[in-house]
Design an enzyme around this catalytic site. Structure first.
Site, PDB file in Angstrom:
ATOM      1  N   TYR A 165       0.837  -1.197   0.000  1.00  0.00           N
ATOM      2  CA  TYR A 165       0.000   0.000   0.000  1.00  0.00           C
ATOM      3  C   TYR A 165       0.879   1.258   0.000  1.00  0.00           C
ATOM      4  O   TYR A 165       0.652   2.191  -0.778  1.00  0.00           O
ATOM      5  CB  TYR A 165      -0.913   0.004   1.224  1.00  0.00           C
ATOM      6  CG  TYR A 165      -1.715   1.272   1.401  1.00  0.00           C
ATOM      7  CD1 TYR A 165      -2.826   1.523   0.595  1.00  0.00           C
ATOM      8  CD2 TYR A 165      -1.375   2.220   2.367  1.00  0.00           C
ATOM      9  CE1 TYR A 165      -3.567   2.692   0.752  1.00  0.00           C
ATOM     10  CE2 TYR A 165      -2.119   3.378   2.526  1.00  0.00           C
ATOM     11  CZ  TYR A 165      -3.218   3.608   1.711  1.00  0.00           C
ATOM     12  OH  TYR A 165      -3.946   4.754   1.870  1.00  0.00           O
TER      13      TYR A 165
ATOM     14  N   ALA B  75       3.855   1.615  -1.075  1.00  0.00           N
ATOM     15  CA  ALA B  75       4.529   1.739  -2.371  1.00  0.00           C
ATOM     16  C   ALA B  75       3.614   2.366  -3.413  1.00  0.00           C
ATOM     17  O   ALA B  75       4.039   3.214  -4.209  1.00  0.00           O
ATOM     18  CB  ALA B  75       5.004   0.369  -2.844  1.00  0.00           C
TER      19      ALA B  75
ATOM     20  N   LYS C 238       1.094   4.414  -2.874  1.00  0.00           N
ATOM     21  CA  LYS C 238       0.843   5.818  -2.564  1.00  0.00           C
ATOM     22  C   LYS C 238       2.090   6.668  -2.817  1.00  0.00           C
ATOM     23  O   LYS C 238       1.982   7.840  -3.211  1.00  0.00           O
ATOM     24  CB  LYS C 238       0.354   5.959  -1.122  1.00  0.00           C
ATOM     25  CG  LYS C 238      -1.032   5.349  -0.905  1.00  0.00           C
ATOM     26  CD  LYS C 238      -2.074   5.945  -1.841  1.00  0.00           C
ATOM     27  CE  LYS C 238      -3.478   5.466  -1.542  1.00  0.00           C
ATOM     28  NZ  LYS C 238      -4.508   6.088  -2.385  1.00  0.00           N
TER      29      LYS C 238
END
Length: 250
Positions: A160, A162, A164
């Site tokens: 997650y 990574a 964002k």
């Protein structure tokens, strides 16, 4: 009203920050293109908005179920919306997968791919579908919804985080390509947000992850997004703005 005459597309629109953006933009006069893969909650939002908007409200609403990881479906949906409203002026890339709490070595490859398909490629598909028209008209506002996880990195949420982080980089790079053509691209990075299932967009609850001691409400996040989508933010682009209650870094 700041969005009168503007058409705004919001992904992940049916709950949480997306729903709060839809409610706020409707109050401010926008025509709304609302996408979400959950038909039931999307229809509930449509009824809520019709009650808020009154007579003629249906003329300002375009509501479609859409999984943004399906590029063909995204393109078809945007074409339909443009047929109805003539254009898309504002894009809020809000849809994302996020509920995860798994050590890195236990995250299967399929889950990595699914997170990137939705959180990154879904944003690419939606942006690509509307950007050409924005550039032709010399006007556009694109707001990506990131996360503080993409800034600091959250343990047990590596995939997650990574995705964002990728959104923040995408924002900064794309903004430089289109700034001279009247299109701004920004990212907001929420910290701890109130539960998206809560119907009160002003709801907060205690949280030790911020020095303010609480979560951020959907309405507070929507207010920042709406500002960036407005003409009042015309000189702001390529920014990642954290909205995190003075977060305690993890």
């Amino acid at each position: 009203m700041m969005f009168t005459g503007k058409a705004a597309m919001i992904t992940g629109a049916s709950v949480g920050i997306g729903r709060a953006c839809a409610l706020r933009m409707a109050q401010e006069g926008a025509c709304l293109i609302l996408l979400d893969r959950r038909l039931e909650t999307l229809e509930a939002l449509r009824e809520e908005l019709l009650g808020q908007m009154g007579t003629g409200g249906s003329d300002r609403l375009f509501v479609r179920p859409c999984d943004i990881s399906d590029e063909q479906r995204v393109n078809e949906t945007v074409r339909e919306a443009v047929e109805k409203f003539g254009r898309v002026d504002i894009l809020v890339n809000n849809a994302a997968l996020w509920r995860c709490w798994t050590p890195f070595l236990e995250v299967p490859t399929d889950e990595w791919k699914r997170f990137f398909d939705v959180n990154v490629l879904g944003t690419v598909y939606c942006t690509r579908a509307v950007l050409g028209g924005m550039l032709e008209r010399g006007y556009g506002r694109i707001i990506n919804v990131g996360s503080v996880a993409g800034v600091y990195g959250n343990a047990n949420m590596v995939h997650y985080s990574a995705t964002k982080g990728a959104l923040i980089a995408l924002t900064k790079a794309l903004a430089k390509e289109v700034a001279a053509q009247g299109v701004t691209v920004n990212c907001v990075a929420p910290g701890s947000v109130s539960p998206s299932e809560h119907s009160d967009v002003t709801y907060t609850e205690p949280s030790q992850l911020s020095f303010m001691g609480r979560t951020g409400s959907d309405a507070e996040n929507a207010a920042l997004i709406c500002f960036l989508a407005s003409d009042e933010a015309s000189y702001i682009s390529a920014q990642n703005i954290q909205i995190d209650g003075c977060r305690r870094k993890q």
